[in-house]
Motif scaffolding. Sequence first.
Motif, PDB file in Angstrom:
ATOM      1  N   ALA A   1      -0.599 -28.369  53.322  1.00  0.00           N
ATOM      2  CA  ALA A   1      -0.227 -29.730  53.688  1.00  0.00           C
ATOM      3  C   ALA A   1      -0.507 -30.683  52.532  1.00  0.00           C
ATOM      4  O   ALA A   1      -1.552 -30.605  51.878  1.00  0.00           O
ATOM      5  N   ARG A   2       0.453 -31.552  52.281  1.00  0.00           N
ATOM      6  CA  ARG A   2       0.370 -32.572  51.224  1.00  0.00           C
ATOM      7  C   ARG A   2       0.347 -31.986  49.816  1.00  0.00           C
ATOM      8  O   ARG A   2       0.050 -32.678  48.857  1.00  0.00           O
ATOM      9  N   LYS A   3       0.663 -30.704  49.692  1.00  0.00           N
ATOM     10  CA  LYS A   3       0.803 -30.099  48.370  1.00  0.00           C
ATOM     11  C   LYS A   3       2.269 -30.205  47.934  1.00  0.00           C
ATOM     12  O   LYS A   3       3.181 -30.164  48.758  1.00  0.00           O
ATOM     13  N   SER A   4       2.499 -30.333  46.640  1.00  0.00           N
ATOM     14  CA  SER A   4       3.873 -30.440  46.147  1.00  0.00           C
ATOM     15  C   SER A   4       4.167 -29.344  45.135  1.00  0.00           C
ATOM     16  O   SER A   4       3.299 -28.928  44.367  1.00  0.00           O
ATOM     17  N   LEU A   5       5.398 -28.864  45.158  1.00  0.00           N
ATOM     18  CA  LEU A   5       5.867 -27.823  44.252  1.00  0.00           C
ATOM     19  C   LEU A   5       6.946 -28.390  43.356  1.00  0.00           C
ATOM     20  O   LEU A   5       7.958 -28.906  43.828  1.00  0.00           O
ATOM     21  N   GLY A   6       6.751 -28.313  42.038  1.00  0.00           N
ATOM     22  CA  GLY A   6       7.793 -28.683  41.094  1.00  0.00           C
ATOM     23  C   GLY A   6       8.616 -27.462  40.746  1.00  0.00           C
ATOM     24  O   GLY A   6       8.087 -26.360  40.618  1.00  0.00           O
ATOM     25  N   MET A   7       9.921 -27.643  40.602  1.00  0.00           N
ATOM     26  CA  MET A   7      10.800 -26.521  40.252  1.00  0.00           C
ATOM     27  C   MET A   7      11.585 -26.865  39.004  1.00  0.00           C
ATOM     28  O   MET A   7      12.201 -27.926  38.920  1.00  0.00           O
ATOM     29  N   ILE A   8      11.555 -25.972  38.035  1.00  0.00           N
ATOM     30  CA  ILE A   8      12.254 -26.168  36.765  1.00  0.00           C
ATOM     31  C   ILE A   8      13.346 -25.117  36.629  1.00  0.00           C
ATOM     32  O   ILE A   8      13.091 -23.924  36.766  1.00  0.00           O
TER      33      ILE A   8
ATOM     34  N   HIS B   1       7.848 -27.715  26.446  1.00  0.00           N
ATOM     35  CA  HIS B   1       6.969 -27.246  27.500  1.00  0.00           C
ATOM     36  C   HIS B   1       5.554 -27.775  27.359  1.00  0.00           C
ATOM     37  O   HIS B   1       4.780 -27.774  28.311  1.00  0.00           O
ATOM     38  N   PHE B   2       5.209 -28.266  26.168  1.00  0.00           N
ATOM     39  CA  PHE B   2       3.912 -28.913  25.986  1.00  0.00           C
ATOM     40  C   PHE B   2       3.852 -30.172  26.856  1.00  0.00           C
ATOM     41  O   PHE B   2       2.920 -30.361  27.640  1.00  0.00           O
ATOM     42  N   LEU B   3       4.885 -31.017  26.737  1.00  0.00           N
ATOM     43  CA  LEU B   3       4.921 -32.241  27.532  1.00  0.00           C
ATOM     44  C   LEU B   3       5.092 -31.937  29.014  1.00  0.00           C
ATOM     45  O   LEU B   3       4.435 -32.539  29.866  1.00  0.00           O
ATOM     46  N   LEU B   4       5.993 -30.990  29.323  1.00  0.00           N
ATOM     47  CA  LEU B   4       6.223 -30.636  30.719  1.00  0.00           C
ATOM     48  C   LEU B   4       4.942 -30.178  31.398  1.00  0.00           C
ATOM     49  O   LEU B   4       4.647 -30.568  32.527  1.00  0.00           O
ATOM     50  N   GLY B   5       4.184 -29.346  30.707  1.00  0.00           N
ATOM     51  CA  GLY B   5       2.945 -28.829  31.275  1.00  0.00           C
ATOM     52  C   GLY B   5       1.985 -29.928  31.643  1.00  0.00           C
ATOM     53  O   GLY B   5       1.398 -29.933  32.728  1.00  0.00           O
ATOM     54  N   HIS B   6       1.840 -30.889  30.769  1.00  0.00           N
ATOM     55  CA  HIS B   6       0.886 -31.980  31.019  1.00  0.00           C
ATOM     56  C   HIS B   6       1.397 -32.940  32.085  1.00  0.00           C
ATOM     57  O   HIS B   6       0.650 -33.371  32.968  1.00  0.00           O
ATOM     58  N   VAL B   7       2.691 -33.302  31.998  1.00  0.00           N
ATOM     59  CA  VAL B   7       3.246 -34.264  32.954  1.00  0.00           C
ATOM     60  C   VAL B   7       3.262 -33.691  34.368  1.00  0.00           C
ATOM     61  O   VAL B   7       2.819 -34.330  35.328  1.00  0.00           O
ATOM     62  N   LEU B   8       3.764 -32.456  34.511  1.00  0.00           N
ATOM     63  CA  LEU B   8       3.858 -31.867  35.842  1.00  0.00           C
ATOM     64  C   LEU B   8       2.480 -31.592  36.449  1.00  0.00           C
ATOM     65  O   LEU B   8       2.320 -31.621  37.667  1.00  0.00           O
ATOM     66  N   SER B   9       1.493 -31.353  35.604  1.00  0.00           N
ATOM     67  CA  SER B   9       0.135 -31.131  36.112  1.00  0.00           C
ATOM     68  C   SER B   9      -0.409 -32.367  36.805  1.00  0.00           C
ATOM     69  O   SER B   9      -1.235 -32.276  37.717  1.00  0.00           O
TER      70      SER B   9
ATOM     71  N   VAL C   1       4.069 -25.169  39.906  1.00  0.00           N
ATOM     72  CA  VAL C   1       5.423 -25.223  39.362  1.00  0.00           C
ATOM     73  C   VAL C   1       6.036 -23.830  39.405  1.00  0.00           C
ATOM     74  O   VAL C   1       5.399 -22.841  39.014  1.00  0.00           O
ATOM     75  N   LEU C   2       7.275 -23.757  39.896  1.00  0.00           N
ATOM     76  CA  LEU C   2       8.063 -22.530  39.821  1.00  0.00           C
ATOM     77  C   LEU C   2       9.162 -22.776  38.799  1.00  0.00           C
ATOM     78  O   LEU C   2       9.918 -23.753  38.916  1.00  0.00           O
ATOM     79  N   ALA C   3       9.242 -21.940  37.780  1.00  0.00           N
ATOM     80  CA  ALA C   3      10.189 -22.166  36.693  1.00  0.00           C
ATOM     81  C   ALA C   3      11.073 -20.956  36.446  1.00  0.00           C
ATOM     82  O   ALA C   3      10.590 -19.828  36.388  1.00  0.00           O
ATOM     83  N   ARG C   4      12.363 -21.204  36.293  1.00  0.00           N
ATOM     84  CA  ARG C   4      13.322 -20.182  35.878  1.00  0.00           C
ATOM     85  C   ARG C   4      13.737 -20.545  34.459  1.00  0.00           C
ATOM     86  O   ARG C   4      14.363 -21.585  34.241  1.00  0.00           O
ATOM     87  N   VAL C   5      13.378 -19.696  33.513  1.00  0.00           N
ATOM     88  CA  VAL C   5      13.574 -20.025  32.100  1.00  0.00           C
ATOM     89  C   VAL C   5      14.277 -18.887  31.375  1.00  0.00           C
ATOM     90  O   VAL C   5      14.412 -17.784  31.906  1.00  0.00           O
ATOM     91  N   TYR C   6      14.711 -19.162  30.160  1.00  0.00           N
ATOM     92  CA  TYR C   6      15.304 -18.110  29.340  1.00  0.00           C
ATOM     93  C   TYR C   6      14.211 -17.219  28.764  1.00  0.00           C
ATOM     94  O   TYR C   6      14.202 -16.022  28.978  1.00  0.00           O
TER      95      TYR C   6
ATOM     96  N   ALA D   1      -0.388 -26.352  31.045  1.00  0.00           N
ATOM     97  CA  ALA D   1      -0.549 -26.904  32.397  1.00  0.00           C
ATOM     98  C   ALA D   1      -1.928 -26.575  32.948  1.00  0.00           C
ATOM     99  O   ALA D   1      -2.540 -25.567  32.590  1.00  0.00           O
ATOM    100  N   SER D   2      -2.387 -27.415  33.854  1.00  0.00           N
ATOM    101  CA  SER D   2      -3.677 -27.183  34.505  1.00  0.00           C
ATOM    102  C   SER D   2      -3.495 -26.779  35.960  1.00  0.00           C
ATOM    103  O   SER D   2      -4.446 -26.751  36.739  1.00  0.00           O
TER     104      SER D   2
END
Length: 321
Positions: free
Chosen positions: A47-54, A91-99, A105-110, A122-123
Amino acid sequence: QNKVQLKGCDLLTLKNFTGEEIKYMLWLSADLKFRIKQKGEYLPFIARKSLGMIFEKKIPEQIVYRTGKSTAKFTLCGGFVCLTTTKKKNHFLLGHVLSSMTDAVLARVYKQSDLDTLAKEASIPIINGLSDLYHPIQILADYLTLQEHYSSLKGLTLSWIGDGNNILHSIMMSAAKFGMHLQAATPKGYEPDPSVTKLAEQYAKENGTKLLLTNDPLEAAHGGNVLITDTWISMGQEEEKKKRLQAFQGYQVTMKTAKVAASDWTFLHCLPRKPEEVDDEVFYSPRSLVFPEAENRKWTIMAVMVSLLTDYSPQLQKPKF
């Protein structure tokens, strides 16, 4: 029963997990499926947890179909999902911002290396939704499906017939940890990554299991309990279509393939499927487990999220793996 603690971990590859830790995720999957689907319970574990998807890749209909249905269960446990796409790989910025904005975070990447960088910066827990090298969440769904059908995974022989891709790599990083044998056939030039093969050989030796890599589909299928294939042309490989279709001639899974398999053979495909990969007779046969396999994606990804974000202990009796 010793409790396995995965809270706060990343799920980048099953290489990083012991057999007991993977079994725990499958046990949790079965537990959530039973409590929510069979008993109709509401379990607001996150509850009240959020998932980011990339999504680094384009988002065709099949991605919405596959990943959307899997993560929808996150909301059933009280969480909510936010979705983003990215073409610029910072991904340096993404890791810090999304944290600072999400809980996982669930990510689909190359590239797997980009995912590793994201996890390093990310933390919060990072989950590999798919990369060029691994697809761990799909394999968890496959194993749950086989556990339900065969009651135990130990001693099964998995027969892979197709590309030496991320799904095969994930099987190679985990099958031996359950005591499962692996026989994989890939066309010449489409063999699995040599570094993955080297580690898989080590796992097989440590666990006393068989690992066979061949270019002969019938050799891989011989005595196999589970016939497995996947798309021959993954996203980003469209330009190679003509070349790949020629290379994979003779790799279609048919009843001729099944004739040399074990008497209790079953079939898996992570979908969406194309007829050249497996014919209708096998795909729609009673031996095909593709639809339970598709459903189990949502229970296993849900279990991954609960295990990485909470201290929940399953109530269902632990299956015999």
